[in-house]
Design an enzyme around this catalytic site. Structure first.
Site, PDB file in Angstrom:
ATOM      1  CD  GLU A 120      46.722  -2.759  81.354  1.00 16.66           C
ATOM      2  OE1 GLU A 120      46.058  -3.486  82.113  1.00 16.66           O
ATOM      3  OE2 GLU A 120      46.245  -1.749  80.790  1.00 16.66           O
ATOM      4  CE1 TYR A 239      44.243   4.492  77.431  1.00 15.52           C
ATOM      5  CE2 TYR A 239      44.180   6.881  77.269  1.00 15.52           C
ATOM      6  CZ  TYR A 239      44.765   5.720  77.756  1.00 15.52           C
ATOM      7  OH  TYR A 239      45.881   5.804  78.554  1.00 15.52           O
ATOM      8  CB  VAL A 288      64.810  22.000  86.576  1.00 10.30           C
ATOM      9  CG1 VAL A 288      64.627  23.261  85.740  1.00 10.30           C
ATOM     10  CG2 VAL A 288      66.153  21.346  86.266  1.00 10.30           C
ATOM     11  CB  THR A 547      50.998   4.826  76.777  1.00  9.10           C
ATOM     12  OG1 THR A 547      51.218   5.923  75.881  1.00  9.10           O
ATOM     13  CG2 THR A 547      49.512   4.504  76.857  1.00  9.10           C
TER      14      THR A 547
END
Length: 660
Positions: A120, A239, A288, A547
């Site tokens: 989103e 947020y 790794v 995000t």
């Protein structure tokens, strides 16, 4: 003309001591003053798009990027665009056989498509759009960018939902009603006023009241961002600041913008394709485990990369001037998969991911020094970080028929469908379903739809199937969905025309675990001379995580710092300070009704230039005097005669504006 032809006029190609590559807009008051050449720390816009001069010697340096997700690809992008590093000197090391990391999109119509999660986005992911305005478009002609394509699409096909919340097997809930009392609204306001430093290791449920956590607002918020009540209160606060400008779009999801296709085909494929075309090297099948560090005093320099390539142990030499960018942690590590008749089987313990996992590199770094943080805070309890998603590949069926009644456009039209997730508020799993624009995959048949389902709560029996979500086959998840949609009597027809692929992800919200200062490392940990850390488990000044923007921002900051480029990665968009957003947010939290004191503001401003910053009043003009008097009486009862006198003063000021 060489870069150095006017070096005195254009300034140095490296930043001076004390230069802030990651500025903090909350650190102090900013003002114009003599010799203050830099704009505000959260300044975004074309003036921040300048290209700096090359760092001396960059043409001979090399970079190793550990992790081929969006963060790793962004590191390569900024090394090339702003760092002037030759693309052929950049190598991306990726464990899988394809780039993209958590931003996947795979499958086919025969076996079913698979997307573990979705993205989103809003207008203010400024670092993301900074990068993708330079990445060639997927479908538009040469000269257009991914940003051009994305914006043109969303301007022409606005996103919104008409069934954001549902209950009682198909009843749409009034999602304009946030369900917050005035005292519960103040819980949120008080949280936003708190200092970040005062919220270490506090959970959401330790702060908010039971009434707040059972409100429509919290159902909208937690389902949209995937917060559990046991998660970090600090992250919730971040947020709320980040999306303050979007609060009045939470209900109908009009604050969001979505791509045409899935996240892999929309973002990863064109970005990786551009990097390959420029000459960036990709080495797959490479896991790794550790980085060798040389320490001189407080300085730490990577000298070698310890890894496994195609199952064979190797050591990659890191040169004296080489840079290393490494992903710490993984949201989708140890994903277990299932299908219509198979239950996914987790291969990790609740408290221990094992020695050969995506957490190994971070664990080994943390054992070397506290500057690398405390990964166990994030992987240490999968009961708090786990949830499951399911991808449905659907032929016409009663499920598709039901979907049509909940969609803003015909699902086969190519336009917005559900406009984001539909959340079943009375689901024991907190079940959600969404159908994005179709086709969701470029090769998708015309009669096929791809839906995505996720459940946030893993420890409760389903309302219909009576089992916890991780114990269910895809068939049972589909049955639970049909039950909540009110078509449980047609489940057999739905199953016969639907393929299901499930993904049980033990660490998908590990980044939300309660944490304290120092648990996440900085992008460039203290003392590190050539190591930058990227991804969702890295500390930035004010940004959120989970995000695309967060991953890209960490990469951008790391490139600027390690090359000492005299350019800043702007702090998050300053929308949280805009009085218009504050006023709109206050109105939205009050379920669209004027908040206490709002009519006083109208009386003061509605005959002035600034009248437009206030949300329109709901009552007709003829009733506004009466509503205003009632509000003043309420305020007077709460604050005494002084407030009533203030109301009279504002009325007189308003008359003055009118008469003059």
């Amino acid at each position: 003309m060489t870069h150095g032809a006017h070096s005195g006029l254009y300034g140095p190609s490296t930043a001076p001591d004390g230069f802030e590559h990651e500025p903090d807009a909350t650190a102090g008051y900013w003002s114009h003053r003599a010799k203050n050449t830099l704009p505000p720390p959260d300044f975004i816009g074309p003036y921040a798009r300048h290209r700096p001069l090359p760092t001396p010697g960059v043409e001979d340096r090399r970079a190793w990027i550990i992790g081929g997700g969006i963060g790793g690809l962004a590191a390569a992008f900024y090394l090339i665009r702003d760092g002037h590093m030759p693309p052929a000197h950049i190598t991306v090391l990726e464990e899988m056989d394809i780039e993209g990391g958590s931003m996947d999109g795979a499958g086919n119509p025969e076996d079913g498509y698979l997307i573990r999660g979705g993205r989103e986005m809003n207008w203010n992911y400024d670092t993301l759009w900074d990068m993708f305005q330079d990445v060639p478009a997927v479908e538009l002609p040469e000269g257009y960018s991914v940003l051009d394509e994305y914006r043109l699409l969303n301007d022409n096909d606005p996103n919104y939902s008409k069934a954001r919340l549902m209950r009682n097997q198909g009843e749409i809930v009034d999602f304009t009603d946030m369900g917050l009392t005035h005292s519960q609204q103040w819980e949120m306001i008080r949280l936003m006023l708190k200092r970040k430093e005062d919220l270490d290791d506090i959970t959401i449920e330790e702060y908010f009241s039971e009434g707040f956590l059972s409100s429509n607002f919290w159902a909208l918020f937690r389902s949209m961002f995937a917060f559990k009540n046991c998660h970090s209160l600090l992250e919730t606060k971040l947020y709320m600041h980040r999306f303050l400008d979007s609060v009045d779009g939470f209900g109908d999801l009009s604050a969001l913008v979505f791509p045409k296709y899935n996240q892999y085909d929309t973002f990863i494929k064109p970005l990786a394709g551009m990097l390959r075309e420029k000459g960036v090297r990709f080495q797959f099948g490479t896991r790794v485990q550790d980085l060798e560090l040389s320490e001189t005093g407080a300085q730490k320099t990577v000298t070698g990369i310890v890894c496994t390539v195609a199952g064979q142990p190797q050591r990659l030499e890191v040169g004296d001037t080489d840079l290393v960018f490494a992903l710490t942690g993984s949201m989708t590590e140890n994903t277990a998969y299932g299908d219509l008749d198979t239950v996914p089987q987790l291969m990790v313990g609740r408290h221990e991911p094992g020695q050969d996992s995506g957490w190994t590199l971070w664990r080994n770094l943390a054992e070397k020094s506290d500057v690398f943080g405390h990964p166990e805070k994030f992987y240490g309890d999968t009961d708090q970080s786990i949830w499951e998603s399911a991808t449905l590949t659907c032929k016409p069926s009663p499920l598709v028929d039901k979907l049509k009644t909940l969609s803003v456009n015909d699902p086969y039209s190519g336009r917005t469908v559900t406009g984001g997730i539909i959340t079943f508020t009375d689901s024991n799993w907190l079940l959600n379903v969404t159908c994005n624009r179709q086709p969701h995959f470029p090769d998708q048949p015309e009669d096929t739809l791809v839906l995505w389902v996720y459940g946030l709560l893993m420890d409760q029996p389903g309302n219909h199937v009576g089992k916890a979500l991780p114990e269910c086959t895809g068939r049972e998840i589909l049955s639970e969905l049909c039950y909540h949609l009110g078509i449980e009597d047609q489940i057999d027809d739905v199953v016969a025309n639907t393929k299901v692929r499930t993904a049980l992800m033990p660490y998908i919200t590990a980044q939300f675990m309660k944490r304290a200062a120092g648990d996440r490392p900085r992008v460039v940990p203290e003392g590190c001379t050539n190591l930058g850390l990227i991804g969702q488990f890295v500390e930035t000044r004010n940004d959120i995580i989970f995000t695309m923007e967060a991953s890209i921002r960490t990469a951008r900051i790391g490139v600027y710092k390690l090359l000492n480029i005299p350019k800043q990665a702007p702090d998050i968009s300053p929308t949280q300070y805009d009085i218009r957003n504050l006023l709109r947010g206050a109105r939205a939290l009050n379920s669209g009704k004027p908040f206490l004191g709002e009519r006083l503001l109208h009386r003061l401003l509605d005959r002035t230039y600034y009248a437009h910053i206030l949300p329109p009043l709901p009552e007709p003009e003829t009733q506004r005097d009466e509503a205003f008097e009632a509000e003043v009486d309420t305020l007077a009862a709460k604050g005494g005669a002084a407030l009533k006198a203030l109301g009279s003063w504002i009325s007189n000021v308003r008359k003055g504006f009118s008469s003059e």
